[in-house]
Write a protein that holds these residues in place. Structure first.
Motif, mmCIF file in Angstrom:
data_model
loop_
_atom_site.group_PDB
_atom_site.id
_atom_site.type_symbol
_atom_site.label_atom_id
_atom_site.label_comp_id
_atom_site.label_asym_id
_atom_site.label_seq_id
_atom_site.Cartn_x
_atom_site.Cartn_y
_atom_site.Cartn_z
ATOM 1 N N SER A 245 0.844 -1.203 0.000
ATOM 2 C CA SER A 245 0.000 0.000 0.000
ATOM 3 C C SER A 245 0.874 1.246 0.000
ATOM 4 C CB SER A 245 -0.905 0.007 1.229
ATOM 5 O OG SER A 245 -0.119 0.142 2.409
ATOM 6 N N SER A 246 0.255 2.379 -0.253
ATOM 7 C CA SER A 246 1.006 3.639 -0.256
ATOM 8 C C SER A 246 1.545 3.962 1.132
ATOM 9 C CB SER A 246 0.118 4.783 -0.759
ATOM 10 O OG SER A 246 -1.061 4.875 0.011
ATOM 11 N N VAL A 247 0.798 3.585 2.187
ATOM 12 C CA VAL A 247 1.255 3.849 3.562
ATOM 13 C C VAL A 247 2.480 3.006 3.881
ATOM 14 C CG1 VAL A 247 0.656 3.626 6.008
ATOM 15 C CG2 VAL A 247 -1.002 4.578 4.400
ATOM 16 N N SER A 248 2.484 1.744 3.466
ATOM 17 C CA SER A 248 3.652 0.902 3.745
ATOM 18 C C SER A 248 4.877 1.368 2.965
ATOM 19 C CB SER A 248 3.346 -0.556 3.395
ATOM 20 O OG SER A 248 3.227 -0.724 1.996
ATOM 21 N N GLY B 287 3.465 6.137 7.484
ATOM 22 C CA GLY B 287 2.208 6.724 7.921
ATOM 23 C C GLY B 287 1.529 5.858 8.954
ATOM 24 N N GLY B 288 0.195 5.926 9.005
ATOM 25 C CA GLY B 288 -0.587 5.252 10.031
ATOM 26 C C GLY B 288 -1.044 6.251 11.065
ATOM 27 N N PRO C 250 2.397 7.488 13.075
ATOM 28 C CA PRO C 250 3.242 7.336 11.884
ATOM 29 C C PRO C 250 4.547 6.583 12.133
ATOM 30 C CG PRO C 250 2.366 9.548 11.985
ATOM 31 C CD PRO C 250 2.013 8.899 13.292
ATOM 32 N N GLY D 52 8.230 4.273 6.321
ATOM 33 C CA GLY D 52 7.890 3.309 5.290
ATOM 34 C C GLY D 52 9.130 2.776 4.596
ATOM 35 N N ILE E 230 4.870 13.528 6.779
ATOM 36 C CA ILE E 230 3.570 12.946 7.090
ATOM 37 C C ILE E 230 2.864 13.876 8.070
ATOM 38 C CG2 ILE E 230 2.386 10.932 8.050
ATOM 39 C CD1 ILE E 230 4.963 9.333 7.342
ATOM 40 N N ARG F 201 -0.426 15.090 10.365
ATOM 41 C CA ARG F 201 -1.643 14.741 11.080
ATOM 42 C C ARG F 201 -2.211 16.007 11.708
ATOM 43 N NH1 ARG F 201 -1.085 11.229 8.248
ATOM 44 N NH2 ARG F 201 -0.839 8.989 8.610
#
Length: 511
Positions: free
Chosen positions: A278-281, A285-286, A289, A292, A329, A331
């Motif tokens: 995925s783009s997050v991996s 992120g998450g 965060p 990656g 990233i 938030r």
């Protein structure tokens, strides 16, 4: 009684000191404040069991624990040991005179043993900056933290080790690691060596140029041509990491919990995410965060095998990190920036079936299918890849040749000399270290062509229908080729060789 114990929270790749204030008074109750998450709130059960199983007791009084700064979110179970020591000191079960001089971190098991934590290197660096005497960490994290000099780092196996340490009964000794000695252990006999590659001399030359200039590269060829084999060997010819690069890389892997029991990472990382990522991996992120794949590949190589099989939106998120060499990233309450200066190596088949324009191949693909296949990769992403090279299958005569090919160690020496030339060239520039990072302004300054070279590149662009974006890339690559020959000026044969490495820019290649 009020006692202050110090822990540390890791945000991004940097740590922030957390003050854990423990106050025990008359009454009953356990109150934990300061924005702790669920893992920290559950710590009272682990602490109570760990203390009981080591012949200490959890006070049956009113316990108030504040984690300051109170407006900063605290995450994870690494504060178990910090809180446990604070409770023991506040209830006068251990001596509290020296507790304020140390950062104390670790996750407790019910028997009192300690589990490893993330970000130990960042924690030790912050502790040194703020003048703490030492750091108490799980024994599994001690090697990475001990890289930091001029601070005492103690490895803890059980909560009783900490108690004995502050009581003066134990024989706990600080861990000392000679970082220079660790760093000097270079891999002269790499696991993946270019000496194992049969044939493909032109591709190995291309990989050498990419390594020398830090250029991103894409390999195009049918299945079994050796694309993955070549990509895995690229780190073996990259220049050895500097001490600063090694620390940066180790810090990122420490934050991600990838260090295990290793100390300083002295070899350049090689990351090979699957095309279902995925783009997050990929970029990080998450909700909390984490770095990656592009950050874990910092100062190393990110290999994307079968590039068109990745989702288009996943590839597009790499465009900004490839340009800026870092990823931010954001938030609602905070922003984290991870470094991501890596070499991108991609590979792909020339068509969905793996073979293109080969009448003898199984499952031949039409030009229209090929066009749709290639459209999965956007122009802006290809614009950030300096070298495109076609990889052809190795004939039997070369596969069966028993002669030893040139090894990675010899190639790395040439690459290192070329990088030294570039380091000297860009020594006054903060964010430019090698040719691939040159801006348009620097290209005009350091890639001056004579009349013959200028005429050659003009003819090539007209006859081969090269796109406009190929021009700067050809100049960058030709500058690197000249550096490999220790040439101050770019000659016509440097330009001629660089032109060969722009396969995907030729209009008509897909038609």
């Amino acid at each position: 009684m009020l006692v202050k114990v110090f822990g540390s929270a890791v945000f991004g790749v940097d740590a922030t000191t957390i003050t854990v204030e423990v106050n025990i008074d008359k009454g009953i109750g356990y109150h934990l404040v300061g924005l702790p998450d669920s893992a920290i709130k559950e710590s009272s059960y682990r602490i109570a069991a760990a203390l009981k199983n080591n012949n200490y007791h959890f006070p049956g009084k009113k316990i108030i624990i504040n984690m300051a700064p109170a407006d900063l979110r605290k995450e994870g179970s690494a504060y178990d040991l910090t809180i446990a020591v604070g409770i023991l000191a506040a209830s006068s079960q251990i001596n509290s005179d020296e507790i304020g001089n140390y950062i104390i971190m670790g996750e407790l098991s019910l028997d009192g043993s300690l589990q490893p934590i993330k970000g130990a290197l960042s924690i030790a660096i912050k502790a040194k900056e703020e003048g703490f005497k030492g750091v108490l960490l799980p024994i599994q994290n001690v090697k990475e933290a001990a890289i930091v000099e001029e601070i005492e780092v103690y490895g803890i196996q059980n909560v009783t080790d900490v108690i004995d340490f502050f009581e003066g009964n134990g024989e706990l000794q600080p861990t000392v690691i000679d970082s220079q000695e660790e760093f000097s252990k270079t891999l002269d006999f790499p696991e993946f060596d270019f000496a194992d590659v049969k044939g493909q001399e032109s591709i190995k030359r291309c990989m050498e140029i990419a390594a020398a200039g830090g250029h991103n590269i894409i390999l195009i060829g049918p299945p079994g041509a050796g694309k993955t084999m070549l990509a895995k060997r690229l780190p073996s010819i990259l220049p050895p990491m500097t001490v600063q690069e090694a620390l940066e890389t180790t810090k990122i892997h420490s934050v991600a919990g990838k260090i295990k029991e290793a100390g300083l990472l002295t070899q350049r990382p090689f990351r090979n995410p699957h095309h279902t990522s995925s783009s997050v991996s990929l970029v990080g992120g998450g909700s909390y965060p984490q770095p990656g794949e592009i950050s874990l590949a910092h100062n190393g190589v990110l290999f994307l095998d079968e590039l068109p099989e990745f989702k288009r939106e996943v590839l597009e998120v790499m465009r900004q990190p490839l340009e800026d060499r870092e990823v931010t990233i954001s938030r609602a309450k905070f922003t984290i920036t991870y470094p991501s200066s890596f070499m991108l190596v991609a590979s792909m088949n020339p068509s969905p079936g793996g073979y293109f324009n080969n009448p003898d191949s199984p499952g031949n693909t039409s030009s229209q299918e090929m066009q749709r296949y290639m459209n999965k990769i956007s122009g802006p992403l290809l614009d950030r890849i300096d070298i495109h090279i076609e990889v052809t299958p190795v004939p039997f005569e070369k596969l069966s040749d028993t002669r030893k090919a040139e090894g990675s160690t010899v190639i790395r020496e040439r690459v290192t000399r070329a990088r030294l030339i570039q380091s000297k060239r860009f020594e006054c520039m903060r964010n430019v270290h090698y040719n691939a990072q040159m801006s348009s302004k620097l290209i005009r300054e350091y890639c001056v062509l004579d009349e013959v070279s200028l005429g050659l590149i003009k003819t090539a662009m007209e006859r081969l229908n090269l796109s406009a974006r190929a021009y700067d890339r050809i100049l960058k690559v030709s500058r690197t080729i000249a550096d490999l020959e220790a040439s101050d000026s770019i000659e016509s044969h440097h330009i001629a060789e660089a032109i060969q490495y722009r396969s995907l820019d030729r209009e008509g290649w897909l038609r």
